[in-house]
Write a protein that holds these residues in place. Structure first.
Motif, PDB file in Angstrom:
ATOM      1  N   GLU A   7     -30.821 -27.922 -31.246  1.00  0.00           N
ATOM      2  CA  GLU A   7     -29.625 -28.754 -31.358  1.00  0.00           C
ATOM      3  C   GLU A   7     -28.525 -28.011 -32.099  1.00  0.00           C
ATOM      4  OE1 GLU A   7     -30.582 -32.466 -33.133  1.00  0.00           O
ATOM      5  OE2 GLU A   7     -31.834 -33.140 -31.460  1.00  0.00           O
ATOM      6  N   LEU A   8     -27.329 -28.038 -31.537  1.00  0.00           N
ATOM      7  CA  LEU A   8     -26.152 -27.431 -32.157  1.00  0.00           C
ATOM      8  C   LEU A   8     -25.022 -28.439 -32.201  1.00  0.00           C
ATOM      9  CD1 LEU A   8     -26.034 -23.995 -30.264  1.00  0.00           C
ATOM     10  CD2 LEU A   8     -26.935 -24.391 -32.558  1.00  0.00           C
ATOM     11  N   LEU A   9     -24.218 -28.376 -33.239  1.00  0.00           N
ATOM     12  CA  LEU A   9     -22.987 -29.164 -33.317  1.00  0.00           C
ATOM     13  C   LEU A   9     -21.830 -28.193 -33.457  1.00  0.00           C
ATOM     14  CD1 LEU A   9     -21.643 -32.011 -33.598  1.00  0.00           C
ATOM     15  CD2 LEU A   9     -21.661 -31.590 -36.062  1.00  0.00           C
ATOM     16  N   VAL A  10     -20.866 -28.271 -32.535  1.00  0.00           N
ATOM     17  CA  VAL A  10     -19.681 -27.420 -32.564  1.00  0.00           C
ATOM     18  C   VAL A  10     -18.494 -28.253 -33.013  1.00  0.00           C
ATOM     19  CG1 VAL A  10     -18.157 -25.922 -31.222  1.00  0.00           C
ATOM     20  CG2 VAL A  10     -20.597 -26.039 -30.664  1.00  0.00           C
ATOM     21  N   THR A  11     -17.749 -27.769 -33.999  1.00  0.00           N
ATOM     22  CA  THR A  11     -16.526 -28.455 -34.420  1.00  0.00           C
ATOM     23  C   THR A  11     -15.357 -27.479 -34.336  1.00  0.00           C
ATOM     24  OG1 THR A  11     -16.631 -27.923 -36.798  1.00  0.00           O
ATOM     25  CG2 THR A  11     -17.866 -29.852 -36.030  1.00  0.00           C
ATOM     26  N   ALA A  12     -14.191 -28.002 -33.957  1.00  0.00           N
ATOM     27  CA  ALA A  12     -12.947 -27.230 -33.931  1.00  0.00           C
ATOM     28  C   ALA A  12     -11.879 -28.074 -34.599  1.00  0.00           C
ATOM     29  CB  ALA A  12     -12.545 -26.889 -32.499  1.00  0.00           C
ATOM     30  N   ARG A  13     -11.292 -27.594 -35.675  1.00  0.00           N
ATOM     31  CA  ARG A  13     -10.311 -28.383 -36.426  1.00  0.00           C
ATOM     32  C   ARG A  13      -9.005 -27.606 -36.546  1.00  0.00           C
ATOM     33  NH1 ARG A  13     -13.994 -26.032 -39.842  1.00  0.00           N
ATOM     34  NH2 ARG A  13     -13.170 -24.977 -41.687  1.00  0.00           N
ATOM     35  N   SER A  14      -7.905 -28.364 -36.542  1.00  0.00           N
ATOM     36  CA  SER A  14      -6.605 -27.706 -36.582  1.00  0.00           C
ATOM     37  C   SER A  14      -5.551 -28.625 -37.181  1.00  0.00           C
ATOM     38  CB  SER A  14      -6.172 -27.300 -35.163  1.00  0.00           C
ATOM     39  OG  SER A  14      -4.927 -26.627 -35.181  1.00  0.00           O
ATOM     40  N   ALA A  15      -4.622 -28.037 -37.928  1.00  0.00           N
ATOM     41  CA  ALA A  15      -3.414 -28.718 -38.396  1.00  0.00           C
ATOM     42  C   ALA A  15      -2.230 -28.076 -37.695  1.00  0.00           C
ATOM     43  CB  ALA A  15      -3.267 -28.589 -39.908  1.00  0.00           C
ATOM     44  N   LEU A  16      -1.369 -28.900 -37.119  1.00  0.00           N
ATOM     45  CA  LEU A  16      -0.240 -28.373 -36.352  1.00  0.00           C
ATOM     46  C   LEU A  16       1.021 -28.323 -37.195  1.00  0.00           C
ATOM     47  CD1 LEU A  16      -2.283 -29.479 -34.115  1.00  0.00           C
ATOM     48  CD2 LEU A  16      -0.305 -29.402 -32.625  1.00  0.00           C
ATOM     49  N   ASP A  17       1.782 -27.253 -37.030  1.00  0.00           N
ATOM     50  CA  ASP A  17       3.088 -27.106 -37.668  1.00  0.00           C
ATOM     51  C   ASP A  17       4.127 -27.708 -36.724  1.00  0.00           C
ATOM     52  OD1 ASP A  17       5.557 -26.308 -38.640  1.00  0.00           O
ATOM     53  OD2 ASP A  17       4.914 -24.273 -39.117  1.00  0.00           O
ATOM     54  N   PRO A  18       4.843 -28.766 -37.148  1.00  0.00           N
ATOM     55  CA  PRO A  18       5.807 -29.403 -36.237  1.00  0.00           C
ATOM     56  C   PRO A  18       6.989 -28.519 -35.884  1.00  0.00           C
ATOM     57  CG  PRO A  18       6.015 -30.296 -38.452  1.00  0.00           C
ATOM     58  CD  PRO A  18       4.797 -29.425 -38.469  1.00  0.00           C
ATOM     59  N   ASN A  19       7.100 -27.348 -36.529  1.00  0.00           N
ATOM     60  CA  ASN A  19       8.195 -26.436 -36.224  1.00  0.00           C
ATOM     61  C   ASN A  19       7.697 -25.125 -35.626  1.00  0.00           C
ATOM     62  OD1 ASN A  19      10.358 -28.112 -37.287  1.00  0.00           O
ATOM     63  ND2 ASN A  19       9.460 -27.692 -39.282  1.00  0.00           N
ATOM     64  N   SER A  20       6.517 -25.161 -35.033  1.00  0.00           N
ATOM     65  CA  SER A  20       5.960 -23.959 -34.429  1.00  0.00           C
ATOM     66  C   SER A  20       5.355 -24.289 -33.075  1.00  0.00           C
ATOM     67  CB  SER A  20       4.875 -23.359 -35.341  1.00  0.00           C
ATOM     68  OG  SER A  20       4.234 -22.261 -34.719  1.00  0.00           O
ATOM     69  N   VAL A  21       5.331 -23.305 -32.183  1.00  0.00           N
ATOM     70  CA  VAL A  21       4.738 -23.485 -30.856  1.00  0.00           C
ATOM     71  C   VAL A  21       3.337 -22.893 -30.793  1.00  0.00           C
ATOM     72  CG1 VAL A  21       6.968 -23.560 -29.692  1.00  0.00           C
ATOM     73  CG2 VAL A  21       5.815 -21.347 -30.006  1.00  0.00           C
ATOM     74  N   GLN A  22       2.823 -22.434 -31.929  1.00  0.00           N
ATOM     75  CA  GLN A  22       1.499 -21.840 -31.985  1.00  0.00           C
ATOM     76  C   GLN A  22       0.604 -22.630 -32.935  1.00  0.00           C
ATOM     77  OE1 GLN A  22       2.580 -17.897 -33.322  1.00  0.00           O
ATOM     78  NE2 GLN A  22       2.668 -17.107 -31.232  1.00  0.00           N
ATOM     79  N   TRP A  23      -0.679 -22.665 -32.655  1.00  0.00           N
ATOM     80  CA  TRP A  23      -1.633 -23.269 -33.572  1.00  0.00           C
ATOM     81  C   TRP A  23      -2.997 -22.623 -33.414  1.00  0.00           C
ATOM     82  CZ3 TRP A  23      -0.099 -25.524 -29.069  1.00  0.00           C
ATOM     83  CH2 TRP A  23      -1.064 -26.069 -28.221  1.00  0.00           C
ATOM     84  N   GLN A  24      -3.833 -22.788 -34.426  1.00  0.00           N
ATOM     85  CA  GLN A  24      -5.157 -22.165 -34.444  1.00  0.00           C
ATOM     86  C   GLN A  24      -6.224 -23.187 -34.807  1.00  0.00           C
ATOM     87  OE1 GLN A  24      -6.151 -18.099 -36.280  1.00  0.00           O
ATOM     88  NE2 GLN A  24      -6.970 -19.476 -37.820  1.00  0.00           N
TER      89      GLN A  24
END
Length: 431
Positions: free
Chosen positions: A147-164
């Motif tokens: 069993e594996l659990l994969v998580t992906a979390r991100s905070a977006l910059d409202p003044n940028s077109v890029q996110w990680q």
């Protein structure tokens, strides 16, 4: 009949290829159609093991990928990890699930008890997806699981077109499987995905281990003008046994979050995580009489007129000419134009609903008129100068600097919340 079976197999292979292309995965990177078969109902897709491979020597004829929901044990592990992050609450604040907190961080969103893969607010999201790597014998019996659990979390910059996205993988219960390797990539619509996690390699995990080192990145193709575009993210996984001689790869794919980007607000394009109701937050300690006036309006106008709430939000109208017209009608138009009160320093007319909303601009003679007065110790009193029955608005006597500062804050938050023309938003007053 034999020809019909071949035709059905070919159609199934074409359907798989079309699905993978829709998610941005090339058929060459996916499992060869000849190696994938339909598993027993509810078991997902299975890949035939290679003769002589480790799984085959264990008696496994197929390796399969199944999905599973997030468990209480998963959340406990995520909370334990989250507790180590400075400034991030690992438990619900004031009994509110992080999934219902509009200010929750990506790390906190990962701990939400909501029974869904993606939990988000306007500026952050967390994707949680459970994978079960399964070994099946020729009879279709399960002889091993991981069993594996994969998580992906991100905070977006409202003044940028890029996110990680920061990727975390938690290995849970293993039975009949010593270790598994996992590779992860993603695709999206209306945006450009970056390279796969871990540089395109795979991580190897044994029961109870975890890995926090993965990253996925994106850049929206939206730059300016037009309507808000929506990028739909999907994930592709490759799971295999650590058999260097004859690796047997099983393939999974699932839908993730959506990110909305636009170039309409402010001077630069940017993105938000969801279209949840936007919020403009004003503090009474910072914006004084203006914030107190708005709060009074929300609490004292009739239910049908208490605007700026979640139930009756305001609607942005950024047109400069219409805003000036609305301000004139509320503050200066006869028969009862605003008259400064000598007891208020630099008295200025402040209106609610705002002039830059579709709800603003009611003739001032129909508005309730108030004077917020500070009485010390963080307390305020509101004197009602004119109480109009069933008033749809208020105009308040407010010191000019507080009125101007509150207006500038609303303007900044329109941009940080990326509130489009014609979009609804809530006004929240805090101490």
């Amino acid at each position: 009949m034999k020809r019909a079976r071949h035709l059905l197999a070919a159609l199934a292979a074409l359907a798989l290829t079309a699905a993978l292309l829709a998610l941005g995965t090339s058929p060459a990177a996916a499992a060869p159609p000849s190696a994938v078969r339909a598993a027993p109902k509810g078991h997902g897709a299975c890949t035939a093991t290679t003769p002589g491979s480790g799984p085959a020597r264990q008696g496994a004829a197929w390796t399969c990928i199944r999905e599973r929901p997030v468990t209480a044990g998963d959340l406990a592990r995520i909370r334990a990890r989250t507790a180590a992050v400075p400034g991030v609450a690992a438990a619900p604040l004031d009994g509110v699930d992080p999934g219902d907190n509009p200010d929750a961080s990506p790390e906190a969103l990962c701990t939400s008890t909501k029974r869904q893969d993606v939990v988000s607010n306007r500026h952050a999201y967390c994707m949680r997806h459970g994978i079960v790597y399964v070994l099946e014998n020729r009879a279709g019996d399960t002889i091993g699981t991981a069993e594996l659990l994969v998580t992906a979390r991100s905070a977006l910059d409202p003044n940028s077109v890029q996110w990680q996205e920061n990727i975390a993988v938690y290995a849970g219960k293993y039975d009949g499987v010593s270790a598994v390797r996992l590779a992860l990539s993603s695709s999206c619509t209306a945006c450009i995905p970056g390279p796969p996690a871990w540089g395109g390699g795979a991580i190897e995990l044994r029961a109870g281990e975890e890995d926090q080192t993965g990253h996925l990145s994106y850049e929206t193709t939206t730059r300016g003008g037009g309507e808000r575009s929506r990028s739909m993210i999907a994930y592709q996984s490759q799971t295999e046994s650590p058999d260097a001689e004859y690796p047997v790869i099983s393939y999974g794919q699932w839908a993730g979050p959506s990110v909305a980007c636009d170039g309409q607000v402010g001077n630069s394009p940017g993105c938000i995580a969801t279209d949840d109701l936007a919020r403009v937050v004003l503090s009474k300690s910072q914006y004084g009489a203006s914030a107190v006036a708005y709060e009074w309006a929300q609490n004292n106008l009739s239910d049908n007129n208490a605007m700026g709430t979640a139930k009756r939000p305001l609607t942005r109208d950024g047109d400069e000419a219409r805003a000036k017209s609305r301000s004139y009608y509320t503050c200066k138009a006869p028969p009862k134009p605003f008259v400064a009160d000598p007891t208020v320093v630099n008295d200025e007319c402040d209106e609610f609903p705002f002039a830059r909303t579709r709800q603003g601009g009611t003739i001032g003679s129909m508005c309730a008129e108030i004077i917020p007065r500070y009485v010390g110790g963080g307390a305020w009193r509101v004197d009602v100068v004119r109480d109009e029955p069933v008033a749809p608005c208020i105009r308040a006597h407010v010191p000019s600097d507080q009125n101007q500062n509150a207006g500038r804050s609303v303007g900044r938050q329109v941009q940080s919340e990326r509130i489009l023309q014609g979009e609804a938003y809530q006004v929240v007053i805090i101490p």
